[in-house]
Enzyme design. Sequence first.
Site, short mmCIF file in Angstrom:
data_model
loop_
_atom_site.label_atom_id
_atom_site.label_comp_id
_atom_site.label_asym_id
_atom_site.label_seq_id
_atom_site.Cartn_x
_atom_site.Cartn_y
_atom_site.Cartn_z
CG ASP A 47 -3.08 -6.28 4.71
OD1 ASP A 47 -3.82 -6.78 3.83
OD2 ASP A 47 -2.33 -7.08 4.90
CB CYS A 55 -4.57 -14.13 1.42
SG CYS A 55 -4.62 -14.57 -1.00
CE LYS A 92 -7.57 -6.75 7.53
NZ LYS A 92 -8.31 -5.07 7.35
CB THR A 93 -6.11 -9.55 -1.30
OG1 THR A 93 -7.54 -7.98 -1.61
CG2 THR A 93 -7.26 -9.88 -0.98
N GLY A 108 1.02 -1.20 -0.25
CA GLY A 108 -0.07 0.09 0.04
C GLY A 108 0.60 1.27 -0.43
CB ALA A 113 -6.65 -8.05 -5.32
CD GLU A 159 8.86 -1.35 5.42
OE1 GLU A 159 8.04 -0.71 4.57
OE2 GLU A 159 9.76 -1.70 6.10
CB VAL A 179 5.49 4.75 12.83
CG1 VAL A 179 4.57 5.49 13.52
CG2 VAL A 179 5.83 4.42 11.96
CB CYS A 211 -9.27 -14.05 -3.18
SG CYS A 211 -8.42 -16.23 -2.01
P1 FAD Z 1 2.46 -5.40 3.50
O1 FAD Z 1 2.44 -5.03 2.34
O2 FAD Z 1 2.63 -5.98 4.52
O3 FAD Z 1 3.26 -4.00 4.47
C1 FAD Z 1 3.22 -3.48 5.54
C2 FAD Z 1 4.51 -2.45 5.63
O4 FAD Z 1 5.11 -2.16 6.98
C3 FAD Z 1 6.14 -3.92 5.48
O5 FAD Z 1 6.91 -3.39 4.75
C4 FAD Z 1 6.08 -3.55 6.86
O6 FAD Z 1 8.05 -3.82 7.17
C5 FAD Z 1 6.19 -2.06 7.63
N1 FAD Z 1 5.92 -1.82 9.31
C6 FAD Z 1 5.45 -3.00 9.45
N2 FAD Z 1 4.99 -1.69 10.86
C7 FAD Z 1 5.65 -0.90 10.80
C8 FAD Z 1 5.99 0.31 11.48
N3 FAD Z 1 5.77 0.39 13.66
N4 FAD Z 1 6.81 1.29 11.24
C9 FAD Z 1 7.07 1.42 10.13
N5 FAD Z 1 7.23 0.54 8.95
C10 FAD Z 1 6.52 -0.57 9.43
N6 FAD Z 1 -3.01 -10.54 -2.11
C11 FAD Z 1 -3.10 -11.02 -3.19
O7 FAD Z 1 -4.18 -10.10 -3.85
N7 FAD Z 1 -3.35 -12.37 -3.83
C12 FAD Z 1 -2.84 -13.37 -3.34
O8 FAD Z 1 -3.20 -14.42 -4.18
C13 FAD Z 1 -2.40 -12.90 -1.59
N8 FAD Z 1 -2.10 -13.72 -1.15
C14 FAD Z 1 -0.84 -13.95 -0.14
C15 FAD Z 1 -0.40 -15.13 0.74
C16 FAD Z 1 -0.24 -14.85 1.19
C17 FAD Z 1 0.77 -15.97 1.99
C18 FAD Z 1 0.36 -14.11 2.29
C19 FAD Z 1 0.91 -13.68 3.47
C20 FAD Z 1 -0.18 -12.97 1.94
C21 FAD Z 1 -1.21 -12.55 0.63
N9 FAD Z 1 -2.15 -11.57 -0.28
C22 FAD Z 1 -2.02 -12.06 -1.30
C23 FAD Z 1 -1.98 -10.63 0.96
C24 FAD Z 1 -1.26 -9.14 0.42
O9 FAD Z 1 0.80 -9.77 0.19
C25 FAD Z 1 -1.39 -8.19 1.41
O10 FAD Z 1 -2.52 -8.17 1.79
C26 FAD Z 1 -1.09 -6.81 1.06
O11 FAD Z 1 0.90 -7.33 0.65
C27 FAD Z 1 -0.92 -5.42 1.84
O12 FAD Z 1 -0.44 -4.42 1.70
P2 FAD Z 1 0.04 -3.26 3.05
O13 FAD Z 1 0.46 -2.61 2.51
O14 FAD Z 1 -1.80 -3.02 4.16
O15 FAD Z 1 1.37 -4.27 4.08
#
Ligand code: FAD
Length: 394
Positions: free
Chosen positions: A295, A161, A303-304, A14, A306, A35, A78, A338
């Site tokens: 997420d 996911c 939560k994905t 995101g 996508a 990050e 953070v 999904c």
């Molecule tokens: P993330 O991409 O997890 O990023 C969060 C970031 O915040 C990380 O880089 C972390 O280091 C950082 N962070 C955490 N705490 C702190 C802090 N205190 N200070 C600063 N930074 C911090 N999605 C799909 O669309 N299709 C799929 O088929 C799919 N399959 C999946 C299968 C598995 C096994 C898993 C684990 C996930 C899957 N997903 C899938 C889900 C997808 O990966 C997540 O929904 C997506 O990455 C969420 O993005 P995000 O930016 O919210 O979190």
Amino acid sequence: KSHYQVIIAGGGTGGLTVAAQLMDQPNPPEIALIEPAEVHYYQPLWTLVGGGVFPREQSARPEADYIPPGVTWIKEKVKAFDPDNNSLTLGNGETITYDFLVVALGIQIDWGKIKGLPETLGKNGVCSNYSYDTVEYTWQNIRTFRGGNAVFTHPSTPIKCGGAPQKIVYLADDYFRRSGVRQQTQLNFYHAGASIFAVKKYADALNRVVARKGINVHFQHDLIEVRGEAREAVFLNLATRETVTVNFDMLHVSPPQSAPDVIKSSALAHSSGWVDVDQYTLQHKRYPNVFSLGDCANLPTSKTGAAIRKQAPVLVANLTAAMAKETLPATYDGYTSCPLVTGYGSLILAEFDYTNQPKESFPFDQSQERYSMYALKAYGLPAMYWNGMLRGRM
Ligand code: FAD
């Protein structure tokens, strides 16, 4: 420097997508991205890594290569949010302030909420696709399985996911047939929920997959303890409140998950712990200069990554309007997707929105298992992610 127009907290799917889209605008704001991690993972690949299709390294790329030029990278955590003062504290104790904040910290994996799990994860046949460190051990277990009881779990908390816990059951079944051990193997899937999938059309299709493959599904069973050396998993039957102890030869755990503690303990949190945003505009309900996606946001959809593909342009349009003191123009409808891998070379592509109604992209019935949709997941989507989405191009 201690003040930025926009601070993005979290540089995962995101955070990077929003940073890229903001920088693509004619007059981009001054942005800092917080990050701590040096490596970014394409987590959706981990299902196929656990199934032995790709090495785990293929899911990892340097974070630095995806921070858009012009964005200041603050390589810290953070530690605390203080939205009443438009400020936050970093892991190194520094305080920085912002005009606008985007919260994209992802979800927290709570391994420790299951008694005995942290001690045994990665040995005694206990594995998980839910982290880079443990995903290769899933494949090692599947590849070397010689028969017995293969146990898989789906927790009672929200997870990222929602389909991932069952995808690996289907891959294991397929591999065990190919390796000749399926007949001496029981596949048991303990699911804390009451049905296989939230959307009826896909649930009906998945129930047929489960029946065809001879997988035993136990609903309303929540994993509460793992005794690694004894190879026992303990489940709480959520309907009767009785505990059930099961012997396993391999155990794939989809762990409990929750909002990151730094959000839960802040004024940004809804009572559920997630960032308390409006589900349509992605703007915080009490702090109008705060937005959130992905997420960690309190959005009643699956939560994905996508989902983030559709959330990011809405957030960017609304943030930009808020900066210009205009009304927010964009709304997010809860779209999520999904890709339900049902074997090597077959996939059901679920797509739906807040109403839990299918919202399909292709002119055919996506609840049918198809090779074309498997190829999209294995080869098409990773390229679209790295070259398109993270670059702000889609
Ligand atoms: P993330 O991409 O997890 O990023 C969060 C970031 O915040 C990380 O880089 C972390 O280091 C950082 N962070 C955490 N705490 C702190 C802090 N205190 N200070 C600063 N930074 C911090 N999605 C799909 O669309 N299709 C799929 O088929 C799919 N399959 C999946 C299968 C598995 C096994 C898993 C684990 C996930 C899957 N997903 C899938 C889900 C997808 O990966 C997540 O929904 C997506 O990455 C969420 O993005 P995000 O930016 O919210 O979190």
